[in-house]
Design an enzyme around this catalytic site. Structure first.
Site, short mmCIF file in Angstrom:
data_model
loop_
_atom_site.label_atom_id
_atom_site.label_comp_id
_atom_site.label_asym_id
_atom_site.label_seq_id
_atom_site.Cartn_x
_atom_site.Cartn_y
_atom_site.Cartn_z
N TYR A 57 0.87 -1.18 0.00
CA TYR A 57 0.00 0.00 0.00
C TYR A 57 0.91 1.23 0.00
O TYR A 57 2.01 1.20 -0.54
CB TYR A 57 -0.90 -0.16 1.24
CG TYR A 57 -1.93 0.89 1.50
CD1 TYR A 57 -2.97 1.14 0.62
CD2 TYR A 57 -1.89 1.63 2.69
CE1 TYR A 57 -3.93 2.10 0.91
CE2 TYR A 57 -2.85 2.58 2.98
CZ TYR A 57 -3.87 2.82 2.09
OH TYR A 57 -4.80 3.77 2.38
N LYS A 73 -6.36 -0.92 -2.28
CA LYS A 73 -7.30 -0.66 -1.17
C LYS A 73 -8.02 -1.96 -0.80
O LYS A 73 -8.27 -2.23 0.36
CB LYS A 73 -8.32 0.41 -1.58
CG LYS A 73 -7.72 1.80 -1.74
CD LYS A 73 -7.75 2.61 -0.46
CE LYS A 73 -6.90 3.88 -0.61
NZ LYS A 73 -6.84 4.69 0.61
#
Ligand SMILES: NC(=O)c1ccc[n+]([C@@H]2O[C@H](COP(=O)([O-])OP(=O)(O)OC[C@H]3O[C@@H](n4cnc5c(N)ncnc54)[C@H](O)[C@@H]3O)[C@@H](O)[C@H]2O)c1
Ligand SMILES: O=C(O)C[C@H](O)C(=O)O
Ligand SMILES: [Mn+2]
Length: 545
Positions: free
Chosen positions: A95, A168
């Site tokens: 991420y 996500k």
């Protein structure tokens, strides 16, 4: 999923079903895999240990991310098992911040579409087929969609922004145990205004200027309506849309469907929790705070609205609460006679008559000197803008300035936490958008909370999905902020204002329970929930064979 109708390479090539060397001898017999794998059967722990050893040989975070993506592409269960074992270490690789590098290099690095749906603005007639093809018969509970106009703080990345939807969703599963076979990442390729992409022969998206206005909104509307009819249980998450479309889209759908904008609402919750955490540490009252937004776009105004709601919940009238808010954007302090204000900025604009020299308030430092903020939140994409002078000025006017540079990725942070702690002589309470190492100053080690929406959106989604809430209500959003804000250890010196990423699973579960309980209290749950905690825990998918 019709697992049993598939055989042989169809199973091995399906990342939702594949176990690789983890298939037992019985499974190999049943699924037509005999002879297609080396004979030794591995446990998932053996596979994960081997993969982790390989991971450690990779030199850069981008190489590490590519290696993990390869496992993700081939075997989702193994990927999430590995992520579960090393969550705090892998999160910055999977991420933010490394995801920014992978987005910038998406076309050049492309090997696999990762089960995303690629919607093409030029072909609205293909929306339904695209969503059906990508779902491939799977039940979809959660859809993350981006048009990539405002990826993190790095702007318009066209189709390459699909990685943010995929990333996500990885966090949803790692943090909240959302079943990865029930999710769908979606890219709306509306063109791009980034010339370097338009000029790049390797660019994989539409080579055309970004489509705006009616054509764009009609396309989004057709997408939303089609997704709603195909996936009636779906929670709809919007990510990294542009400043001029994000709120408009959210407001169009949020009253009738569980709809979430992460930049506006997710960030709002996390920063509210960080403010509550900071106040729990200092023992100050929220009503004594003066809040300054720097960078009043989707995130900046979304956060300010959520913190404002918290001020009101704690007893201030709207007018009293608004008196405590100031916003700075490119032009300086936002004034109500400015015709360029966005709809979201206008309610926070101040009157020039409040100031002796309003014409001087055209930069952050001048505004900090004039309004004496106690909380300063950066969502400006302007690196280095929280200077030594600004931090010193805040420290001179409040015992514990709360300073949160949130612009991602790391190179865009308004200041680095170590500098803020040094310039404030250890008095500031700091949170940053990306993970940063603890800072030792004058013998105290300060843990830096990561004020990133990842701390909350997975639990918020899980709580909404489990309760099958009709909408994502304001009360559910507030419940999430309180669940997270109540998790700091105020007794320890140098404690972070938010819980650590290593407790992501625990945090997400706590948020999910609070959110689902609120849905039940409001009577908007479509699924009856006699025992909310048990329902949330049972819903969590475990990455084991
Ligand atoms: N930590 C988190 O969880 C989180 C969440 C969302 C957004 N963000 C970060 O916040 C930043 C903004 O994101 P957004 O979605 O709100 O983008 P946005 O484009 O909607 O808003 C950015 C705002 O900053 C303003 N701005 C640009 N340059 C400026 C300058 N020099 N001085 C003052 N203001 C300036 C723009 O005019 C705009 O209003 C990004 O870097 C993003 O990564 C962080
Ligand atoms: O993606 C992130 O890391 C947080 C946030 O949504 C952002 O846009 O920066
Ligand atoms: Mn975002």
């Amino acid at each position: 999923m019709e697992a049993l109708s598939m055989r042989g390479y169809e199973v091995l090539n399906n990342p939702f079903l594949n176990k690789g060397t983890g298939f037992t001898e019985v499974e190999r017999e049943e699924l037509g895999l005999v002879g297609l794998l080396p004979s030794h059967v591995q446990s998932i722990d053996e596979q994960a240990n081997q993969a982790y050893a390989q991971y450690q040989t990779k030199a850069t975070n981008l190489e590490k991310r590519l290696y993990l993506s390869q496992i993700f592409n081939e075997n989702r269960t193994l990927f999430f098992n590995l992520l579960d074992k090393h969550v705090a270490e892998f999160m910055p690789v999977v991420y933010d911040p490394t995801i920014a590098d992978s987005i910038e290099n998406y076309s050049a690095l492309f090997v696999n579409p990762q089960n995303a749906a690629f919607l093409d603005i030029n072909h609205p007639e293909n929306i339904q087929a695209t969503l059906e093809n990508a779902a491939d018969g799977r039940e979809i509970d959660l859809l993350v969609v981006t048009d990539a106009e405002g990826i993190l703080g790095i702007g318009d990345w066209g189709v390459q922004g699909v990685d943010i939807a995929v990333g996500k969703l990885m966090v949803y599963t790692a943090a909240a145990g959302i079943d990865p076979s029930h999710v769908l990442p979606v890219s709306i390729d509306a063109g791009t205004d980034r010339q370097s992409l338009l000029d790049d022969p390797a660019y994989l998206g539409n080579r055309q200027p970004r489509e705006r206005g009616e054509t764009f909104f009609n396309f989004v509307d057709k997408f939303v309506k089609t997704a709603q009819s195909l996936f009636p249980e779906m929670y709809l998450h919007f990510e990294d849309f542009g400043r001029s479309t994000a709120t408009k889209i959210l407001n169009t759908y949020k009253a009738d469907w569980p709809t979430f904008n992460d930049d506006i609402q997710g960030t709002g919750i996390v920063v509210t929790a960080a403010v509550l955490g900071a106040l729990a540490i200092t023992g100050e009252d929220i009503k004594d705070q003066v809040y300054l937004t720097y960078g009043a776009g989707s995130a900046g105004t979304g956060i300010a609205n959520r913190v404002l709601a918290e001020f009101m919940q704690q007893g201030l009238s709207e007018e009293e609460a608004r008196q405590r808010f100031y916003m700075v954007d490119k032009q300086g302090l936002l004034f109500d006679d400015d015709e360029t204000l966005t709809d979201e900025q206008r309610p926070f604009a101040r009157s020039r008559a409040e100031f002796e020299h309003p014409e001087a308030l055209t930069n952050l430092e001048a505004v900090v000197k004039a309004v004496h903020p106690t909380v300063l939140v950066g969502t400006s994409t302007n690196p280095g803008s929280f200077t030594k002078e600004i931090v010193e000025e805040m420290t001179a006017n409040t015992p514990h300035p709360k300073i949160f540079p949130l612009s991602n990725p790391t190179r865009l942070h308004e200041a680095m936490p170590a500098d803020i702690i040094k310039w404030s002589d250890g008095k500031a309470l700091v949170a940053a958008g990306v993970p940063v190492d603890p800072v030792t100053y004058s013998g105290v080690t300060f843990e830096i909370g990561q004020a990133n929406n990842m701390l909350v959106y997975p639990g918020l989604g899980l709580g909404t999905i489990v309760s099958q809430a009709r909408i994502l209500s304001d009360g559910m959003i507030s419940a999430a902020a309180h669940a997270l804000g109540g998790m700091v250890d105020a007794s320890q010196s140098g404690a972070p204002v938010l819980p650590p990423v290593s407790s992501l699973r625990e945090m997400s579960e706590r948020v999910a329970i609070a959110v689902a309980k609120e849905a039940v209290a409001e009577g908007i749950n479509r699924k009856s929930m006699p025992d909310v905690e048990a329902a949330v825990k049972n819903a969590e998918w475990i990455p084991e064979y």
